[in-house]
Design a protein around this motif. Structure first.
Motif, PDB file in Angstrom:
ATOM      1  N   VAL A   1      13.187  66.776 -14.215  1.00  0.00           N
ATOM      2  CA  VAL A   1      14.513  67.096 -13.709  1.00  0.00           C
ATOM      3  C   VAL A   1      15.092  66.122 -12.686  1.00  0.00           C
ATOM      4  O   VAL A   1      16.237  65.761 -12.757  1.00  0.00           O
ATOM      5  N   GLY A   2      14.260  65.698 -11.735  1.00  0.00           N
ATOM      6  CA  GLY A   2      14.701  64.617 -10.871  1.00  0.00           C
ATOM      7  C   GLY A   2      15.728  64.952  -9.814  1.00  0.00           C
ATOM      8  O   GLY A   2      15.890  66.106  -9.390  1.00  0.00           O
ATOM      9  N   PHE A   3      16.431  63.940  -9.421  1.00  0.00           N
ATOM     10  CA  PHE A   3      17.360  63.997  -8.304  1.00  0.00           C
ATOM     11  C   PHE A   3      18.357  65.148  -8.410  1.00  0.00           C
ATOM     12  O   PHE A   3      18.689  65.806  -7.413  1.00  0.00           O
TER      13      PHE A   3
ATOM     14  N   SER B   1       9.103  63.421  -4.321  1.00  0.00           N
ATOM     15  CA  SER B   1       8.511  62.545  -5.324  1.00  0.00           C
ATOM     16  C   SER B   1       9.282  61.218  -5.398  1.00  0.00           C
ATOM     17  O   SER B   1       8.685  60.134  -5.435  1.00  0.00           O
ATOM     18  N   ASN B   2      10.599  61.304  -5.383  1.00  0.00           N
ATOM     19  CA  ASN B   2      11.413  60.080  -5.396  1.00  0.00           C
ATOM     20  C   ASN B   2      11.190  59.247  -4.130  1.00  0.00           C
ATOM     21  O   ASN B   2      11.106  58.019  -4.192  1.00  0.00           O
ATOM     22  N   ALA B   3      11.088  59.922  -2.992  1.00  0.00           N
ATOM     23  CA  ALA B   3      10.878  59.205  -1.732  1.00  0.00           C
ATOM     24  C   ALA B   3       9.535  58.482  -1.763  1.00  0.00           C
ATOM     25  O   ALA B   3       9.406  57.329  -1.330  1.00  0.00           O
TER      26      ALA B   3
ATOM     27  N   SER C   1       3.671  62.634 -13.999  1.00  0.00           N
ATOM     28  CA  SER C   1       4.081  62.729 -15.403  1.00  0.00           C
ATOM     29  C   SER C   1       5.548  63.062 -15.577  1.00  0.00           C
ATOM     30  O   SER C   1       6.073  62.951 -16.679  1.00  0.00           O
ATOM     31  N   HIS C   2       6.202  63.517 -14.510  1.00  0.00           N
ATOM     32  CA  HIS C   2       7.567  64.034 -14.620  1.00  0.00           C
ATOM     33  C   HIS C   2       7.618  65.207 -15.588  1.00  0.00           C
ATOM     34  O   HIS C   2       8.633  65.460 -16.217  1.00  0.00           O
ATOM     35  N   ASP C   3       6.504  65.874 -15.733  1.00  0.00           N
ATOM     36  CA  ASP C   3       6.440  67.032 -16.625  1.00  0.00           C
ATOM     37  C   ASP C   3       6.597  68.280 -15.762  1.00  0.00           C
ATOM     38  O   ASP C   3       6.170  68.321 -14.617  1.00  0.00           O
TER      39      ASP C   3
HETATM   40 MG    MG Z   1      12.257  61.544  -9.661  1.00  0.00          MG
END
Ligand code: MG
Ligand code: ADP
Length: 624
Positions: free
Chosen positions: A126-128, A38-40, A251-253
């Motif tokens: 949560v992310g990286f 998702s970050n990429a 949504s980062h949900d």
């Molecule tokens: Mg992210």
């Protein structure tokens, strides 16, 4: 480590988030891949956007893509993108701090409740740091597009990270995960492919993996996802799971979406929208930074910006998703968006879509709708004030507690209410109050309850203000039953036919006079009530006065409230009033009258001006 290596400490919030992510999400460990991809993908979106103005950022590498590879001997998994990349400072800021507002409060809340379960930390997006669920060392090398320097960031997730110059990447970011013991499944092409298909198929850039023949790499790469932005694909091709994964990406949900609406519009305006209603309000709902409200604007498949504020009215701020316009110019700015008629039209089209979607859920899946209402009902109510053109549609979506169910959570709609109105009843009756208990036990309800007439119980803070914007629904007036006098419009057929009422009023004339003289200018009037059956008295406002609990709120906030005095209504059949009527000692009679007035104030939730005097009077009565 070289002489140029520098060591840093994580911001303390990061350490805590990291610990929670690793501990509480282990059973969902696969999500690390979704987060990194998702970050990429975001990084590729950003570069494509910036290159609109400066194509030289591409250098001699125009491809935007994400490459995933693994090394069984070194036990590493590598995810490399050709996106925007990070400068040295960005590595420090983005991977060493958490910029989300409310992080501290969120962590404190988790700590307090000691319920650091997956659900809660998941809500945070949560992310990286999810990389540390499966890796005991993470190495990130990155080159910002157009920069001649690249840097490497490395951490074992133990509170520190290092930074040093690097030459391992041409452009973008390359993340190498040194897998923990036991995580070898992520070194297997088949497993990785199926994870990408499950979690990241919707990503609009190619995700490539080395082609293997008989377990050996051939040196070629192949894309393993569809590599077409999800919303551009035909609905018939997409599964619920595809939509849910895409929802989590925008949504980062961590939770599934409650529902979505995916549409392509052609004609005057050409656009595709994919709008989601979340199932849970995010932990920082209402205090998120403006840029992260979750409606992404794309123009001709190019991500332009987060533009929820321009594209959706405020009362629909819970909506997440994507709008992809074919008509807006690629160089559009926030300022242009704010003043564009075209955007106004898009906004009302999107508003209609969301209301359609909510109506569909309300109609077809009432239980789901109840869940939505619980999370976002109070936000939607704001729409009555913000969007008068949608009043009727919003009103249809409202849900309230009611005397019909008598339960705080068993809510009814205005349509339900209308279906239960008594013959001759013309108004939709409601009562506003400062809290659920004050509402359901209000003496104002007695006669209506006795006649079986339903009353909506509006007990949320926002209700008194909101309901002021809704005067009518389906041709029926909304009526606050704590105000004015009640007649057949409110009570139904036969309300005014009783001759006993006239007789009661006549018989009580003397009693009313005694009360008036005892209470003086504390009240504007005293009269025989049509509302009461059990209680001795209650306070009633004129139709144009603000509810008493609102007056208190405003006064407490330092506002000047010039409202009329309430009327005291009495129930002459009540033993207390009969006693008052028969009391020959004028002093004691006045005391009783005051007590009656003070009780009415208390029942309605007010604070007494002189509580000690009330207690004295009460005791005198108890002992006498
Ligand atoms: Mg992210
Ligand atoms: P979020 O994606 O919700 O912002 P993350 O923890 O996933 O949070 O990432 C933090 C930040 O690190 C991102 O906002 C982005 O600025 C930066 N970042 C992470 N991965 C990359 C990447 N592959 N390329 C460029 N920047 C990245």
């Amino acid at each position: 480590m070289t002489a140029e290596t520098q060591s840093y400490e994580f911001q303390s919030d990061v350490q805590q988030v990291l610990r929670l992510v690793v501990h509480s999400l282990y059973s969902n460990k696969n999500i690390f891949l979704r987060e990194l991809v998702s970050n990429a993908s975001d990084a590729c979106d950003k570069l494509r956007f910036m290159a609109l103005n400066d194509p030289t950022l591409y250098g001699d590498q125009p491809d935007l893509r994400i490459d995933m590879s693994w090394d069984k001997d070194a036990r590493t998994l590598t995810i490399a993108d050709t996106g925007i990349g990070m400068s040295r400072q960005e590595l420090v800021d983005n991977l060493g701090t958490i910029a989300r507002s409310g992080t501290r409060q969120f962590l404190d809340a988790l700590e307090e409740g000691k319920k650091a379960d997956a659900q809660l930390i998941g809500q945070f997006g949560v992310g990286f740091y999810a990389a540390f669920i499966v890796a005991d060392k993470v190495h990130v090398s990155s080159r910002r597009a157009g920069s001649d320097e690249a840097f490497a960031w490395e951490s074992a997730g133990d509170g520190r990270f290092t930074l040093e110059p690097s030459d391992q990447v041409e452009r973008g970011t390359r993340i190498v995960l040194h897998l923990k013991d036991g995580e070898d499944e992520f070194l297997d092409g088949w497993t990785l492919r199926s994870l990408v298909r499950t979690y990241s198929d919707h990503i609009g850039f190619p995700i490539r993996m080395p082609v293997e023949k008989e377990g050996q790499p051939t040196g070629e790469w192949e894309a393993v996802n569809q590599a077409a932005a999800l919303w551009t694909r035909p609905k018939s091709e997409l599964t619920d799971e595809d939509y849910q994964q895409f929802y989590k990406h925008v949504s980062h949900d961590f939770n599934d979406a409650l529902a979505w609406s995916h549409n392509r519009v052609e004609g005057n305006q050409n656009f595709t929208s994919l709008l989601f209603v979340p199932s849970k309000a995010p932990f920082d709902f209402g205090m998120e930074r403006d840029t992260r409200k979750g409606l992404k604007l794309y123009i001709k498949r190019v991500f332009i910006m987060d533009a929820a504020e321009q594209m959706l009215p405020n009362y629909l701020r819970f909506v997440r998703g994507v709008i992809d316009s074919d008509d807006l110019p690629l160089n559009v700015s926030r300022e242009i968006l704010q003043n564009s008629r075209q955007v106004e039209k898009l906004k009302s089209a999107l508003t209609r879509r969301v209301l359609d979607l909510l109506e569909r859920i309300a109609r077809e899946e009432p239980e789901k709708y109840a869940g939505f209402w619980h999370e976002f009902g109070n936000v939607l109510k704001e729409g009555l004030a913000e969007d008068p053109s949608s009043t009727a549609r919003i009103a249809k979506l409202l849900r309230f507690a009611s005397t019909h169910t008598g339960e705080r959570d068993a809510l009814v709609s205005l349509d339900d209410y209308i279906g239960r109105m008594k013959p001759g009843q013309e108004t939709i009756n409601y009562l506003t109050a400062d809290g659920w208990n004050a509402a359901r036990h209000s003496p104002q309800l007695e006669a209506l309850k006795a006649r079986g007439v339903e009353v909506m119980l509006l007990h949320e803070r926002i209700d008194e203000w909101m309901i002021g914007y809704l005067t009518e629904y389906e041709g029926k007036k909304l009526r606050n039953i704590a105000k004015g006098e009640l007649g057949s419009a409110e009570l139904g057929e036969g309300a005014n036919e009783s001759t006993t009422q006239d007789e009661t009023v006549k018989a009580a004339a003397g009693l009313v006079e005694k009360l008036k003289s005892a209470l003086g200018d504390r009240v504007s009037d005293v009269r025989v009530s049509q509302r009461l059956t059990d209680s001795p008295s209650c306070l009633v406002l004129s139709e144009y006065d603000m509810a008493l609990h609102m007056q208190r709120l405003l006064k407490a906030a330092g506002h000047d409230v010039s409202a009329g005095k309430p009327t005291l209504e009495i129930n002459p059949a009540h033993p207390l009033l009969q006693r008052l009527d028969g009391e020959s000692d004028a002093n004691r009679r006045d005391e009783l009258a005051l007590l009656l007035f003070e009780q009415a104030q208390l029942a309605e939730g007010a604070q007494l001006e002189d509580p000690a005097a009330f207690v004295r009077r009460m005791n005198a009565l108890l002992l006498g």
